[in-house]
Design an enzyme around this catalytic site. Structure first.
Site, PDB file in Angstrom:
ATOM      1  N   CYS A 117      22.593   4.376  25.332  1.00 45.43           N
ATOM      2  CA  CYS A 117      23.941   4.684  25.798  1.00 45.43           C
ATOM      3  C   CYS A 117      24.896   4.941  24.638  1.00 45.43           C
ATOM      4  CB  CYS A 117      24.490   3.522  26.631  1.00 45.43           C
ATOM      5  SG  CYS A 117      23.697   3.327  28.224  1.00 45.43           S
ATOM      6  N   ILE A 328      33.364  -6.718  23.888  1.00 44.62           N
ATOM      7  CA  ILE A 328      31.964  -6.685  23.453  1.00 44.62           C
ATOM      8  C   ILE A 328      31.618  -5.372  22.755  1.00 44.62           C
ATOM      9  CG2 ILE A 328      29.559  -6.953  24.162  1.00 44.62           C
ATOM     10  CD1 ILE A 328      31.259  -9.462  24.535  1.00 44.62           C
TER      11      ILE A 328
END
Length: 419
Positions: A117, A328
């Site tokens: 990703c 994150i």
């Protein structure tokens, strides 16, 4: 390239089985490289990323047998090479998980720099620094990380940042190291615990999995075993949101509420009715009753970043304004522009998104940018007025097993379109 067409407005109701967790399955497949014996994994999800990992193991020399009950048996008695090539690694960042096992068992590995990703740099320097502390020599040449070592040595490794794959890689490497390895500031995700359970069933000596400090006493050899992969908490959370945004009533079976405590708490705060059972979760919501809630993504047991995009969809149709803070990963708001095309009122300021609820989203052509973003667009289509056509859905096949079939079984008007 496939697309998914969603006609919104249907209320989803029914019961759906939850698949095995991709984020547990991938490191556990890599862990089979640690032993000459056969390891059997059950509850394996049928996903593109799993297929890629099996291809990677196959080119390393693994003999793979798949049964009709979602079981995979892997025999890594003969490792023919220790290179993870670019054509496989570029499609899936988790390919880097073979690094620790290969170095621990064979003393060397060549790994192409990873892909997957496009949600930030997600560097592997924490993995490499840990291997160096265990005695490995690491070089970067021609886009490949080359690692050489004798038998790895136990070390005290403190992660600068909490890293799930870094924890998993060094946890696997340490099982065959000489001496004791301590991983401090380790990831505590359920998938890390599940990996540790597999490794201990293979003969590893591990203490503290699920806490911030994991201690591993290295052994000379690991042996074969059988292991059931834990249920996918992210798939579970995605279907929970599907129930909420459609004013539905969905029961997810084969999953554990304890895996999703932070997510369940936020959905209750947003106005959902949630029943927790031993192996199931039921979510009910009334149309028009969802409330805005603030969310900050954090390492486990905090709110999972992999459910941030899905909860953003819920907030787009909730009453009031909410703030989502992503701590994150960088670049994890790429789905925002697509949701805005559907009428969502979202403003992004750095790592924070301000979401103001609107009465209803509108169907539109949209494009998936990564795995969880693609799931959010499907959810948006389910609660939107009209048709939503989602392109680049190969992303969703990396992490969701037959998502359109499962949603259709719950009453969604959804179909996959070929090229």
């Amino acid at each position: 390239m496939d697309k998914i067409l969603v006609r919104g407005g249907n209320t989803l109701k029914g019961t759906i089985p939850i698949s095995g967790a991709k984020n547990a399955c991938l490191p556990e497949l890599a862990a089979t490289l640690l032993t000459e014996d056969t390891v059997t994994l059950r509850n394996v999800p049928h996903l593109r990323d799993v297929t890629t990992m099996l291809e990677l193991l196959g080119q390393h020399g693994a003999a793979i047998t798949i049964d009709e009950k979602l079981g995979v048996s892997i025999d890594c008695k003969s490792i023919q090479n220790t290179m993870a090539p670019y054509d496989l690694v570029r499609t899936m960042r988790a390919s880097v998980l073979v690094m620790g096992p290969l170095v621990a068992r064979c003393g060397h590995a060549e790994i192409s720099l990873p892909g997957g990703c496009a949600i930030g740099s997600r560097p592997i320097n924490l993995h490499l620094r840990g291997l160096e502390m265990m005695g490995a020599h690491v070089t970067l040449e021609d886009g490949y990380v080359r690692i050489k070592a004798g038998r790895l040595k136990g070390a005290h490794i403190v992660f600068d940042l909490v890293t799930v794959t870094g924890t998993e890689n060094l946890l696997m490497a340490a099982t065959l190291a000489d001496g004791i390895t301590i991983l401090d500031n380790a990831a505590a995700e359920p998938e890390v615990v599940d990996l540790a359970n597999l490794l201990m069933a293979m003969g590893a000596k591990i203490d503290g999995a699920g806490t911030r400090t994991i201690t591993i006493e290295g052994v000379k050899n690991l042996h074969g075993t059988s292991h059931d992969i834990l249920p996918d908490r992210i798939e579970t959370g995605t279907f929970m949101v599907a129930a909420a945004v459609t004013g539905g009533d969905i029961t997810m079976t084969g999953t554990y509420p304890a895996l999703l405590e932070a997510h369940i708490a936020k959905m209750r705060e947003a106005g959902c009715q949630i029943d927790e059972m031993d192996r199931a979760i039921r979510v009910r919501a009334e149309a028009g009753t969802l409330r805005a809630v603030d969310i900050t993504t954090l390492p486990h047991p905090g709110f999972p970043t992999d459910l941030q995009a899905q909860m953003m969809v819920l907030l787009t149709v909730a009453k009031g304004a909410a703030q989502i803070k992503e701590t994150i990963f960088e670049n994890r708001f790429m789905h925002v522009s697509e949701l805005q095309r559907m009428g969502a009122d979202i403003t992004v300021q750095g790592n924070t998104a301000i979401v103001r609820g609107v009465p209803q989203l509108r169907g539109a052509p949209v494009m998936a940018t990564d795995l969880r973003a693609s799931a959010s667009l499907v959810l948006a289509g389910l609660c939107a007025e009209g048709e939503t056509l989602i392109s680049r859905v190969y992303h969703i096949d990396r992490g969701y097993e037959r998502i359109e079939e499962k949603l259709k079984a719950l009453g969604a008007d959804i179909q996959r379109l070929g090229r």
